[in-house]
Design a protein around this motif. Structure first.
Motif, PDB file in Angstrom:
ATOM      1  N   SER A  90      -2.735  12.394   8.356  1.00 33.34           N
ATOM      2  CA  SER A  90      -3.869  12.824   8.611  1.00 33.34           C
ATOM      3  C   SER A  90      -4.882  13.343   7.654  1.00 33.34           C
ATOM      4  O   SER A  90      -6.255  13.295   7.794  1.00 33.34           O
ATOM      5  N   ASN A  91      -4.355  13.524   6.374  1.00 35.24           N
ATOM      6  CA  ASN A  91      -5.058  13.932   5.191  1.00 35.24           C
ATOM      7  C   ASN A  91      -5.067  12.859   4.306  1.00 35.24           C
ATOM      8  O   ASN A  91      -5.649  12.847   3.147  1.00 35.24           O
ATOM      9  N   LEU A  92      -4.591  11.496   4.525  1.00 31.85           N
ATOM     10  CA  LEU A  92      -4.567  10.408   3.706  1.00 31.85           C
ATOM     11  C   LEU A  92      -5.917   9.793   3.541  1.00 31.85           C
ATOM     12  O   LEU A  92      -6.592   9.447   4.476  1.00 31.85           O
ATOM     13  N   SER A 126       0.999  -1.236   0.039  1.00 33.31           N
ATOM     14  CA  SER A 126       0.199   0.011   0.068  1.00 33.31           C
ATOM     15  C   SER A 126       0.776   1.267   0.050  1.00 33.31           C
ATOM     16  O   SER A 126       1.833   1.458   0.862  1.00 33.31           O
ATOM     17  N   ALA A 127       0.586   2.277  -0.855  1.00 38.33           N
ATOM     18  CA  ALA A 127       1.106   3.342  -0.874  1.00 38.33           C
ATOM     19  C   ALA A 127       0.801   4.456   0.247  1.00 38.33           C
ATOM     20  O   ALA A 127       1.421   5.292   0.264  1.00 38.33           O
ATOM     21  N   GLY A 128      -0.119   3.879   0.672  1.00 37.25           N
ATOM     22  CA  GLY A 128      -0.454   4.580   2.238  1.00 37.25           C
ATOM     23  C   GLY A 128       0.381   4.454   3.435  1.00 37.25           C
ATOM     24  O   GLY A 128      -0.126   4.743   4.426  1.00 37.25           O
ATOM     25  N   SER A 129       1.555   3.642   3.228  1.00 42.05           N
ATOM     26  CA  SER A 129       2.665   3.373   4.103  1.00 42.05           C
ATOM     27  C   SER A 129       3.812   3.421   3.694  1.00 42.05           C
ATOM     28  O   SER A 129       4.177   3.424   2.781  1.00 42.05           O
ATOM     29  N   LEU A 130       4.374   3.867   4.510  1.00 41.97           N
ATOM     30  CA  LEU A 130       6.030   4.068   4.347  1.00 41.97           C
ATOM     31  C   LEU A 130       6.715   2.842   4.505  1.00 41.97           C
ATOM     32  O   LEU A 130       7.872   3.034   3.901  1.00 41.97           O
ATOM     33  N   ASP A 174       1.598  13.637  -0.616  1.00 41.07           N
ATOM     34  CA  ASP A 174       2.839  14.372  -0.354  1.00 41.07           C
ATOM     35  C   ASP A 174       3.169  14.609   1.417  1.00 41.07           C
ATOM     36  O   ASP A 174       4.249  14.747   1.489  1.00 41.07           O
ATOM     37  N   ASP A 175       1.901  14.852   1.927  1.00 41.60           N
ATOM     38  CA  ASP A 175       1.983  15.023   3.410  1.00 41.60           C
ATOM     39  C   ASP A 175       2.763  14.043   4.107  1.00 41.60           C
ATOM     40  O   ASP A 175       3.536  14.178   5.023  1.00 41.60           O
ATOM     41  N   LEU A 176       2.346  12.710   3.661  1.00 42.72           N
ATOM     42  CA  LEU A 176       2.752  11.664   4.285  1.00 42.72           C
ATOM     43  C   LEU A 176       4.237  11.380   3.723  1.00 42.72           C
ATOM     44  O   LEU A 176       5.052  11.095   4.643  1.00 42.72           O
ATOM     45  N   TYR A 177       4.614  11.344   2.616  1.00 49.13           N
ATOM     46  CA  TYR A 177       6.152  11.124   2.302  1.00 49.13           C
ATOM     47  C   TYR A 177       6.904  12.367   2.635  1.00 49.13           C
ATOM     48  O   TYR A 177       8.182  12.111   2.921  1.00 49.13           O
TER      49      TYR A 177
END
Length: 565
Positions: A519-521, A322-326, A510-513
């Protein structure tokens, strides 16, 4: 858009001089071009006559190859608003027209080669070489029809271009029934198997290439006209031909999966049928996929505009990523070879900088000095079909790249595909199987992919094999055709496979990476809805329909006795 009518492309190669590409992957001809009457004079010229079928006639199919094969299938997005992602295709689509024109060009070129080898060859040409070249052309012709029937359904069978010209029937051709098209493909491949040697020159089609393709054709045909199950005789034939390749060809799987898709493996032992491209002055002899698929400025030598072309969330999920995780799971080595994601390092890209890190670095003072903009809506980009920079090509023995040109081979049929065809054919109409041979083939593909995470399966089901095929062949222009053949006999399951996919994109990456802020994911979801049976057939291009209205009529039986079958 080029206004090439289907029938003009069917007949064009009979009446013109033969142009032979200087293809470095095979024996380089002494001259760049010849006329038909002065060519075909010796064994080397006969070999050279078929060289171009390995690239140029296929060129305009490249974008359709990806859009039909992987965008429709939910593996990749070219543009979230296009008709391929949303299933709103129409017959004015330029890529459909180009795909159709390319496939009919292949058919015409092959017909020309087959006819000219028989009619124009001098007495100095050996029968073995004539047989080999005719067999290669028959396999390529079969491949073009295999794409045509799976894309468009019923299509005309053009066995002899010269006959079309003589009878002046180019604008009145009728489509032939799907079952006849499959039977014609089978006849072509059976003839090719009889003509081809067990070993051919490097990079060229041989007997086992034809056997592997025939196995896949039988597996596909097995469901046509059926309901809920497949034809047992076709499944048996699929298994038998695949087994011939596995047991007799001497070919083995490439040990390292990601090596298959690099220049150093252009002629991999695993590759049974491939387009072999060159970088030179002849337009259409080159691979242009890097331009479509790689990020803008990814190469110093090849133009690219692929910022908004990216693998889907659904394909990532199939790989348990998942790209929603680092954090990357890296359970399956095929994922990194197929999909670039944050945290990935590639030692074969950007070699003069110590490799390429997919790290979402958009700062001007970062690794890429502002050259790259990571704009993917799914937090990923394509890894397959990419060569990279000139230094990357040079590190693998190739000294030329150019604006839309790379020499990277496109593997159309691989040994791993044949392994999975065999496993699925043995599974057949059963819910699962413990057959030792099928398990050996299935597990061989999995073992290479999973390495230290590998545990041999004691059985597998239909869903298991379909997922394995998706992961093994993702972004290789193949997945849509698996879904089409499923639709032949299990239409509702095929529709559900499509409508359950996530074809949307992430917000907040962008905020995650950049700031490790999730929080905006969220996923801006997009699902293909309202899928009907008609969506599993590509519409004929409008230019074909306007100039050849007979294509709109109901398909007719093909007279096989007219061609000696």
């Amino acid at each position: 858009m080029k206004k090439y009518n289907i029938i003009k492309l069917l007949i064009v190669f009979i009446g013109v001089g033969l142009t032979v590409s200087c293809d470095d992957f095979l024996d380089k001809p002494a001259e760049d071009s010849y006329t038909i009457d002065t060519f075909y004079q010796n064994d080397e010229q006969i070999y050279q006559a078929v060289n171009s079928i390995y690239n140029s006639p296929w060129y305009d199919f490249q974008r359709g190859f990806m859009k039909i094969g992987d965008v429709l299938a939910g593996n990749i997005i070219f543009d979230s608003g296009d008709g391929y992602t949303n299933f709103t295709l129409n017959n004015s689509d330029a890529d459909i027209a180009n795909a159709s024109a390319s496939l009919w060009s292949v058919n015409a070129y092959c017909n020309g080669v087959i006819e000219n080898v028989d009619m124009k060859s001098s007495a100095d040409v050996s029968q073995t070489v004539k047989n080999t070249v005719k067999g290669e052309a028959m396999v390529w012709k079969a491949m073009s029809y295999f794409y045509l029937v799976r894309c468009f359904g019923a299509v005309p069978i053009i066995h002899d271009n010269a006959e079309i010209i003589a009878n002046n029937t180019s604008t009145t051709l009728r489509r032939n029934k799907v079952e006849d098209v499959y039977q014609y493909i089978i006849y072509l491949l059976e003839d090719a198997i009889d003509l081809l040697p067990e070993k051919n020159r490097t990079g060229r089609i041989d007997k086992y290439s034809a056997c592997g393709l025939l196995a896949k054709v039988y597996l596909t045909k097995s469901g046509y006209g059926m309901s809920g199950s497949r034809n047992e005789s076709d499944l048996t034939n699929a298994a038998n031909y695949a087994k011939m390749v596995i047991d007799e060809s001497g070919r083995v799987l490439e040990p390292n999966y990601e090596d298959i898709f690099q220049l150093k493996s252009n002629f991999s032992d695993e590759s049974l049928i491939a387009w072999h491209w060159t970088v030179g002055s002849q337009w259409t002899s080159q691979n242009s996929l890097q331009s479509d698929l790689s990020m803008t400025n990814f190469s110093d030598a090849v133009q690219s505009w692929g910022n908004w072309v990216y693998p889907t969330i659904d394909l990532q999920t199939a790989f348990d990523e998942s790209a929603g995780s680092l954090i990357r799971n890296n359970l399956d080595t095929r994922r990194k070879a197929t999909i670039m994601m944050v945290g990935d390092h590639y030692d074969y890209f950007w070699v003069e900088f110590g490799g390429f890190d997919y790290n979402w670095d958009n700062d001007a003072d970062g690794q890429y000095e502002g050259a790259l903009a990571f704009a993917s809506g799914t937090g990923s980009n394509c890894a397959k079909h990419i060569v990279g920079r000139l230094a990357d090509a040079e590190a693998q023995g190739y000294d030329a790249l150019d604006r839309m040109h790379t020499p990277l081979s496109t593997h159309i049929l691989r040994l791993a595909d044949v392994y999975l065809v065999y496993a699925e054919a043995v599974l057949g109409n059963n819910s699962s199987t413990t057959d030792a041979g099928a398990l050996a083939a299935y597990n061989a593909v999995r073992e290479r992919a999973l390495h230290s995470f590998y545990e041999p399966a004691a059985s597998f089901s239909f869903d298991d094999i379909y997922k394995e095929r998706r992961l093994e062949l993702a972004l290789e222009g193949d997945r849509w055709y698996d879904i089409v053949r499923l639709h032949y006999y299990m239409p509702e399951k095929a529709k559900t496979m499509i409508t359950s996919q996530e074809r949307g994109y992430w917000a907040g990456l962008d905020d995650l990476y950049t700031y490790d802020d999730a929080s905006n994911l969220e996923i801006n979801s997009l699902k293909a809805t309202g899928i009907t049976d008609d969506d599993f057939t590509i519409p004929f291009p409008e230019v074909d329909l306007s100039l050849n209205p007979g294509l709109m009529n109901e398909p007719v039986d093909f007279d096989f006795s007219s061609i000696g079958y």
